[in-house]
Scaffold this motif. Structure first.
Motif, PDB file in Angstrom:
ATOM      1  N   ASP A 171      -9.409   9.014   1.756  1.00  0.00           N
ATOM      2  CA  ASP A 171      -9.976   9.720   0.608  1.00  0.00           C
ATOM      3  C   ASP A 171      -9.074   9.619  -0.626  1.00  0.00           C
ATOM      4  N   LEU A 172      -7.765   9.469  -0.397  1.00  0.00           N
ATOM      5  CA  LEU A 172      -6.820   9.341  -1.500  1.00  0.00           C
ATOM      6  C   LEU A 172      -6.738   7.912  -2.029  1.00  0.00           C
ATOM      7  N   GLY A 173      -7.539   7.018  -1.447  1.00  0.00           N
ATOM      8  CA  GLY A 173      -7.588   5.651  -1.930  1.00  0.00           C
ATOM      9  C   GLY A 173      -6.599   4.706  -1.283  1.00  0.00           C
ATOM     10  N   VAL A 174      -5.910   5.150  -0.227  1.00  0.00           N
ATOM     11  CA  VAL A 174      -4.990   4.262   0.495  1.00  0.00           C
ATOM     12  C   VAL A 174      -5.821   3.269   1.307  1.00  0.00           C
ATOM     13  N   ALA A 175      -5.464   2.001   1.244  1.00  0.00           N
ATOM     14  CA  ALA A 175      -6.256   0.946   1.898  1.00  0.00           C
ATOM     15  C   ALA A 175      -5.980   0.915   3.395  1.00  0.00           C
ATOM     16  N   THR A 225       0.841  -1.199   0.000  1.00  0.00           N
ATOM     17  CA  THR A 225       0.000   0.000   0.000  1.00  0.00           C
ATOM     18  C   THR A 225       0.877   1.251   0.000  1.00  0.00           C
ATOM     19  N   PRO A 226       1.421   1.618  -1.156  1.00  0.00           N
ATOM     20  CA  PRO A 226       2.216   2.846  -1.219  1.00  0.00           C
ATOM     21  C   PRO A 226       1.356   4.055  -0.881  1.00  0.00           C
ATOM     22  N   VAL A 227       1.968   5.012  -0.214  1.00  0.00           N
ATOM     23  CA  VAL A 227       1.233   6.213   0.184  1.00  0.00           C
ATOM     24  C   VAL A 227       1.982   7.456  -0.282  1.00  0.00           C
ATOM     25  N   PRO A 228       1.265   8.520  -0.560  1.00  0.00           N
ATOM     26  CA  PRO A 228       1.921   9.788  -0.876  1.00  0.00           C
ATOM     27  C   PRO A 228       2.297  10.524   0.404  1.00  0.00           C
ATOM     28  N   GLU A 229       3.113  11.533   0.276  1.00  0.00           N
ATOM     29  CA  GLU A 229       3.465  12.377   1.426  1.00  0.00           C
ATOM     30  C   GLU A 229       2.405  13.463   1.567  1.00  0.00           C
ATOM     31  N   ALA A 289      -4.607  17.823   2.100  1.00  0.00           N
ATOM     32  CA  ALA A 289      -5.549  16.893   1.481  1.00  0.00           C
ATOM     33  C   ALA A 289      -5.078  16.486   0.091  1.00  0.00           C
ATOM     34  N   THR A 290      -4.266  17.341  -0.535  1.00  0.00           N
ATOM     35  CA  THR A 290      -3.638  17.023  -1.816  1.00  0.00           C
ATOM     36  C   THR A 290      -2.177  16.691  -1.551  1.00  0.00           C
ATOM     37  N   PRO A 291      -1.678  15.553  -2.028  1.00  0.00           N
ATOM     38  CA  PRO A 291      -0.315  15.128  -1.703  1.00  0.00           C
ATOM     39  C   PRO A 291       0.746  16.167  -2.033  1.00  0.00           C
TER      40      PRO A 291
END
Length: 720
Positions: free
Chosen positions: A423-427, A383-387, A463-465
């Motif tokens: 909300d960004l789709g991270v599980a 599950t990669p995530v943005p900063e 809220a936006t990476p």
């Protein structure tokens, strides 16, 4: 004002064992400590006590509660010689009042907390990580020895929060095996955030003069480095950078020793707010705050404080504990298991400390779970995530500002982070429980706007990476098993520039010699005189890294362009060798030396401060002391870093000079045997610097959290 539970509805802990009922000695010894604690709470909070109509108990009142098996709650605080714990006493006394109000029995004990700043760049760092292990043991000993049910923890800085979690989790695991005692419940209240200081105006003028003089003497790189560091809020970390910069200025003859001392003293005197707290940078202290909240162990009212919490906030934390008593699903071990993957995701999304890659398996293995950094990396890949943290010490977005924004209702702390990631789709595992008795899904159900949109670029949580690549990466290689690099601490330019890049090794056996090189006016000459560095090797390195070598090109220009690159390797710093000290001082000197930052990286089997920036690779396993490949490197070796494949390989030099890149392992080379044996003997001698009682023998390696052998062996349960 929160209302106490009705007197006719006391909470009784459901368990077979009650040593205070079944053994007269505890019942005879401990009530006086409770009465004294509550007397101090009343005497030091007379207005609050009057408002609560609080009545001091007598000894027999405490005896009655202990025999009935009312909740025995340990308030765990830190030592007041650490700035984070200066305000623990009023906090702890309010907690004691509320625990008694709610029908429980409060106790108070303190643990030592080593300040990594105070221990930095001296022998204290060889005791710092060891203190984490001994604190975990001390917490466990006290908690088990006095048979407490739960803990209200005023969590401090650096390693102590992880240590307390580990000690409590170990008790939870042992009680599950015994079967006659209730599990361990805990609420964590992280210490308040320390407001960053400001450089005094007179000191700022002195620094500006040093920068101008550096420019005028042809050292505009130093002038620029000083000006860049002046942009930061004043913290012990920026002071460390100034120390390196001013040493460079003195060695260049721009200032004398008296001026160097004057400026450093003026900076030190202006650094810390008198209320103390956890430093406002996103280092291990605030990464630990994030960790506690991500595991669901912190009530929102206590998550981000800037002062002593009001009584209502303390009461909410205590009430949270009382609401989950006799509900084993909210015990600390279960919360750790259920939220492990969530924390990995949050850790990466917030650009937190690389030290957590040591502390995470440390905590989980104490809780009995077979977790290593391989599990961390598996979750990171799955599950990669943005900063989503726009944390900055130069643009008014530090942790103190984050706390202010939460207090103003402009974010909801950890709940906002979970909401943004979901909300960004991270599980995210939103069904995971938290100490509030609610799942994350329940906690964020009403959170339609996780951050106040009107904040714009002022918001710390985004809220936006901020960017897609984040967190800490685990790297493998041809001459070692694994190591860690804080990707979030590298700029996009460095991530790109150092991807598939080759470096020449310059080896050190301690950080002090490395620091001396970084400060030296003849640094370039020293690098060129490194054993094994030849014009042929320089040409091959620069060409391989995309540069051109012309007859009139200066070596300094090759470094500044980032094509002639060195790997400054500091070996013999691992946990068994020397207690795994932080290599923060050389990392700061690299970060604030624009020529070196553009061209070079640090590698160590030690660790780095959580606030480290730049190309810094640490936690190398196996460590040099244990025969690892890092202990067999020598000056002039060639390393290749690939940040896409996450590999760091040793290359055969002769083949490289002929255009081939053949990976290998220097431990297999016969000519390195004597080199390593001589180094190992020096490591053994250097180890005598550390008192025998704090040498970390018989511990697991960094990838397994550096835990005692028995803890490592008993960690057999799956977290999935």
């Amino acid at each position: 004002m929160p209302q106490p539970i009705a007197a006719n509805e006391p909470v009784i802990i459901d368990e077979k064992a009650n040593p205070y009922r079944d053994c007269i000695q505890g019942l005879a010894n401990q009530p006086i400590t409770v009465v004294r604690l509550l007397r101090d709470a009343v005497n030091e909070n007379p207005v609050l006590a009057k408002k609560l109509a609080f009545t001091l108990p007598e000894i027999r009142d405490v005896v009655g509660r202990l025999v009935e098996n009312r909740p025995r709650v340990a308030i765990i605080a830190g030592a007041p010689d650490h700035p984070a714990h200066l305000l623990d006493r009023p906090h702890a006394l309010m907690a004691a009042l509320r625990i008694w109000e709610q029908g429980g029995v409060p106790f108070l004990f303190h643990v030592p907390v080593i300040c990594d700043g105070t221990a930095q760049n001296n022998i204290g760092q060889s005791y710092s990580l060891a203190s984490r292990n001994t604190t975990a043991t001390a917490v466990n000993i006290t908690f088990e020895g006095h048979s407490y049910h739960a803990a209200y923890v005023i969590a401090g800085c650096d390693k102590s929060p992880s240590a307390v979690v580990a000690g409590l989790a170990a008790a939870d695991r042992a009680r599950a095996h015994r079967g006659d005692q209730a599990p361990v419940w805990a609420v964590f209240a992280p210490a308040h955030v320390l407001k960053g200081g400001e450089i005094p105006e007179g000191t700022r003028r002195l620094l500006e003069k040093v920068a101008r003089d550096a420019d005028g003497a042809g050292h505009d790189d130093l002038g620029g480095d000083i000006r860049e560091n002046m942009r930061y809020i004043l913290q012990c970390t920026s002071d460390e950078a100034f120390a390196g910069l001013l040493e460079r200025a003195r060695l260049l003859g721009l200032i004398d020793g008296a001026m160097e001392r004057r400026i450093l003293d003026e900076l030190a005197a202006a650094t810390c707010d008198s209320k103390g707290g956890i430093c406002a940078f996103n280092g291990t202290g605030n990464s630990s705050r994030t960790m506690l909240a991500a595991f669901g162990l912190t009530p929102p009212a206590l998550e981000l404080l800037t002062d002593v919490p009001p009584y209502d906030a303390v009461a909410s934390g205590v009430d949270t504990l009382f609401s989950v008593f006799n509900r084993p699903e909210y015990a600390i071990g279960n919360l750790l298991k259920a939220n492990f993957a969530n924390f990995v995701r949050v850790h990466n999304a917030t650009g937190s400390s690389s030290n957590m890659l040591l502390h995470l398996p440390f905590m989980m293995r104490h809780a009995g779970f077979d977790i290593t950094i391989d599990d961390y990396q598996a979750v990171r890949i799955e599950t990669p995530v943005p900063e989503i943290f726009a944390h900055s010490l130069t643009e008014n977005r530090d942790t103190y500002v984050l706390a202010q924004q939460m207090a103003e209702g402009q974010n909801r702390g950890m709940e906002s982070i979970y909401r943004v990631l979901a909300d960004l789709g991270v599980a995210m595992d939103l069904d995971a429980p938290t100490i509030l008795g609610k799942s994350w899904a329940e906690r964020i159900a009403d959170l339609d706007y996780p951050v106040d949109l009107s904040l714009g670029d002022k918001s710390v949580i985004r809220a936006t990476p901020v960017r897609q690549r984040s967190g800490v990466d685990v790297i493998t290689g041809s001459f070692f098993e694994n190591c860690a690099v804080k990707t979030s601490g590298m700029s996009d330019h460095l991530l790109s520039h150092f991807n598939d890049h080759v470096f020449i090794v310059r080896y050190y056996e301690n950080e002090h010699v490395c620091n001396a090189d970084f400060a030296a006016p003849d640094l370039v000459d020293r690098l060129m005189n490194t054993e094994g560095v030849t014009p042929e090797l320089i040409r091959a390195i620069v060409t391989r890294n995309g540069g051109d070598v012309t007859p009139d090109m200066a070596v300094r220009d090759m470094l500044a362009q980032g094509h002639l690159s060195f790997a400054f390797v500091i070996g013999g710093q691992g946990p068994q060798a020397y207690g795994m000290p932080e290599m923060f001082s050389p990392s700061q000197n690299l970060r604030h030396h624009r020529i070196l930052e553009a061209s070079s990286m640090l590698i160590t089997d030690g660790r780095y401060s959580g606030v480290t920036k730049g190309a810094c690779i640490g936690h190398m396993v196996p460590e040099a002391f244990a025969g690892g490949g890092i202990g067999h490197l020598r000056n002039g070796d060639i390393l290749r870093l690939d940040l896409t494949l996450l590999t760091l390989d040793w290359l055969e030099c002769d083949a490289f000079l002929h255009g081939q890149e053949i990976t290998g392992n220097p431990t297999h080379m016969p000519d390195r045997k004597d080199l390593f044996e001589q180094r190992h003997q020096r490591m053994l001698t250097r180890q005598l610097d550390i008192a025998a009682c704090n040498v970390m023998e018989h511990v697991s390696d960094a990838g397994r959290g550096i835990v005692p052998e028995t803890v490592d062996r008993r960690a057999v349960h799956s977290w999935r």
